[in-house]
Design a protein around this motif. Structure first.
Motif, mmCIF file in Angstrom:
data_model
loop_
_atom_site.group_PDB
_atom_site.id
_atom_site.type_symbol
_atom_site.label_atom_id
_atom_site.label_comp_id
_atom_site.label_asym_id
_atom_site.label_seq_id
_atom_site.Cartn_x
_atom_site.Cartn_y
_atom_site.Cartn_z
ATOM 1 N N LEU A 40 0.837 -1.201 0.000
ATOM 2 C CA LEU A 40 0.000 0.000 0.000
ATOM 3 C C LEU A 40 0.868 1.246 0.000
ATOM 4 C CD1 LEU A 40 -2.891 1.123 0.199
ATOM 5 C CD2 LEU A 40 -2.648 0.999 2.684
ATOM 6 N N GLY A 41 1.921 1.241 0.807
ATOM 7 C CA GLY A 41 2.843 2.373 0.835
ATOM 8 C C GLY A 41 3.528 2.583 -0.499
ATOM 9 N N GLU A 42 3.835 1.507 -1.167
ATOM 10 C CA GLU A 42 4.542 1.597 -2.445
ATOM 11 C C GLU A 42 3.658 2.087 -3.593
ATOM 12 O OE1 GLU A 42 6.291 -2.283 -2.856
ATOM 13 O OE2 GLU A 42 7.702 -1.920 -1.215
ATOM 14 N N THR A 43 2.340 2.148 -3.382
ATOM 15 C CA THR A 43 1.460 2.649 -4.446
ATOM 16 C C THR A 43 1.639 4.152 -4.643
ATOM 17 O OG1 THR A 43 -0.422 3.185 -2.995
ATOM 18 C CG2 THR A 43 -0.321 0.929 -3.915
ATOM 19 N N GLY A 44 2.087 4.844 -3.593
ATOM 20 C CA GLY A 44 2.223 6.294 -3.676
ATOM 21 C C GLY A 44 0.908 7.042 -3.528
ATOM 22 N N LYS A 45 -0.188 6.315 -3.355
ATOM 23 C CA LYS A 45 -1.490 6.964 -3.174
ATOM 24 C C LYS A 45 -1.532 7.619 -1.801
ATOM 25 C CE LYS A 45 -2.900 5.473 -7.138
ATOM 26 N NZ LYS A 45 -2.939 6.347 -8.269
ATOM 27 N N ARG A 46 -2.416 8.634 -1.664
ATOM 28 C CA ARG A 46 -2.441 9.437 -0.445
ATOM 29 C C ARG A 46 -3.876 9.692 0.014
ATOM 30 N NH1 ARG A 46 2.476 10.805 -0.256
ATOM 31 N NH2 ARG A 46 2.655 12.563 1.127
ATOM 32 N N GLY A 47 -3.963 10.331 1.186
ATOM 33 C CA GLY A 47 -5.253 10.761 1.698
ATOM 34 C C GLY A 47 -6.102 9.638 2.271
ATOM 35 N N PHE A 48 -5.457 8.571 2.728
ATOM 36 C CA PHE A 48 -6.196 7.427 3.249
ATOM 37 C C PHE A 48 -6.843 7.736 4.596
ATOM 38 C CE2 PHE A 48 -2.583 4.926 1.160
ATOM 39 C CZ PHE A 48 -3.267 4.771 -0.030
ATOM 40 N N THR A 49 -8.014 7.179 4.803
ATOM 41 C CA THR A 49 -8.598 7.058 6.132
ATOM 42 C C THR A 49 -8.395 5.607 6.509
ATOM 43 O OG1 THR A 49 -10.259 8.784 5.795
ATOM 44 C CG2 THR A 49 -10.730 7.136 7.489
ATOM 45 N N ILE A 50 -7.718 5.387 7.632
ATOM 46 C CA ILE A 50 -7.402 4.028 8.068
ATOM 47 C C ILE A 50 -8.190 3.715 9.333
ATOM 48 C CG2 ILE A 50 -5.593 2.440 8.846
ATOM 49 C CD1 ILE A 50 -5.062 3.251 6.009
ATOM 50 N N ILE A 51 -8.867 2.581 9.328
ATOM 51 C CA ILE A 51 -9.572 2.091 10.505
ATOM 52 C C ILE A 51 -8.762 0.921 11.054
ATOM 53 C CG2 ILE A 51 -11.721 1.136 11.411
ATOM 54 C CD1 ILE A 51 -13.044 2.278 8.787
ATOM 55 N N SER A 52 -8.208 1.110 12.239
ATOM 56 C CA SER A 52 -7.394 0.076 12.864
ATOM 57 C C SER A 52 -7.294 0.407 14.345
ATOM 58 C CB SER A 52 -5.990 0.048 12.242
ATOM 59 O OG SER A 52 -5.218 -0.982 12.808
ATOM 60 N N ASN A 53 -7.065 -0.599 15.172
ATOM 61 C CA ASN A 53 -7.047 -0.282 16.597
ATOM 62 C C ASN A 53 -5.901 0.655 16.965
ATOM 63 O OD1 ASN A 53 -4.970 -2.378 16.695
ATOM 64 N ND2 ASN A 53 -5.338 -2.386 18.886
ATOM 65 N N ASN A 54 -4.825 0.668 16.183
ATOM 66 C CA ASN A 54 -3.745 1.642 16.396
ATOM 67 C C ASN A 54 -3.015 1.859 15.083
ATOM 68 O OD1 ASN A 54 -1.537 -0.144 15.965
ATOM 69 N ND2 ASN A 54 -1.645 -0.849 18.066
ATOM 70 N N CYS A 55 -1.925 2.605 15.137
ATOM 71 C CA CYS A 55 -1.188 2.910 13.902
ATOM 72 C C CYS A 55 0.232 2.342 13.945
ATOM 73 C CB CYS A 55 -1.174 4.413 13.669
ATOM 74 S SG CYS A 55 -0.843 4.839 11.951
ATOM 75 N N GLY A 56 0.378 1.214 14.604
ATOM 76 C CA GLY A 56 1.688 0.579 14.660
ATOM 77 C C GLY A 56 2.679 1.393 15.465
ATOM 78 N N VAL A 57 3.936 1.245 15.150
ATOM 79 C CA VAL A 57 4.998 2.031 15.770
ATOM 80 C C VAL A 57 5.686 2.822 14.667
ATOM 81 C CG1 VAL A 57 5.325 0.505 17.756
ATOM 82 C CG2 VAL A 57 6.585 0.052 15.664
ATOM 83 N N ASP A 58 6.650 3.632 15.037
ATOM 84 C CA ASP A 58 7.242 4.545 14.069
ATOM 85 C C ASP A 58 7.742 3.877 12.794
ATOM 86 O OD1 ASP A 58 6.721 6.784 15.630
ATOM 87 O OD2 ASP A 58 8.616 6.612 16.704
ATOM 88 N N ASP A 59 8.307 2.678 12.912
ATOM 89 C CA ASP A 59 8.924 2.069 11.733
ATOM 90 C C ASP A 59 8.329 0.712 11.339
ATOM 91 O OD1 ASP A 59 9.860 0.699 13.926
ATOM 92 O OD2 ASP A 59 11.953 0.699 13.305
ATOM 93 N N PHE A 60 7.154 0.396 11.873
ATOM 94 C CA PHE A 60 6.554 -0.905 11.569
ATOM 95 C C PHE A 60 5.041 -0.800 11.643
ATOM 96 C CE2 PHE A 60 5.261 -5.305 12.669
ATOM 97 C CZ PHE A 60 5.789 -5.945 11.565
#
Length: 104
Positions: A40-60
């Motif tokens: 998903l990161g490699e697509t270069g697309k932007r402006g996502f709304t993400i539904i998840s219990n958290n957003c991981g950590v800084d590098d993972f």
């Protein structure tokens, strides 16, 4: 319809666009779709709304998508130890909707 794909890039082909909403599974860093998040990161697309219990950590986990500025809004129940998440939210660069874990 074939639901088996050779890799994460093929699974995302044609369905990822700027501004889409994505529900991401897992709990913390356990059971997350690592290959799909990376692709998903490699697509270069932007402006996502993400539904998840958290957003991981800084590098993972979903964290790298924050650094690349691909996430516009998080709907989550826990901010956790992600310093970039905190920084972007406090700077007004990231929208946040807290939702109870049981609701997610």
């Amino acid at each position: 319809m074939n639901k088996i794909y050779p890799d994460a890039h093929a699974a995302l082909a044609g369905i990822v666009h700027d501004g889409i909403t994505i529900a991401s599974g897992g709990f913390g860093l356990c059971g997350i779709p690592e290959a799909l998040i990376e692709a998903l990161g490699e697509t270069g697309k932007r402006g996502f709304t993400i539904i998840s219990n958290n957003c991981g950590v800084d590098d993972f986990g979903l964290g790298p998508l924050l650094f690349s500025r691909q996430i516009k809004k998080m709907i989550s129940s826990y901010v956790g130890g992600n310093k970039e998440f905190e920084r972007q939210y406090l700077a007004g660069e990231l929208e946040l909707e807290f939702t109870p874990q049981g609701t997610l």
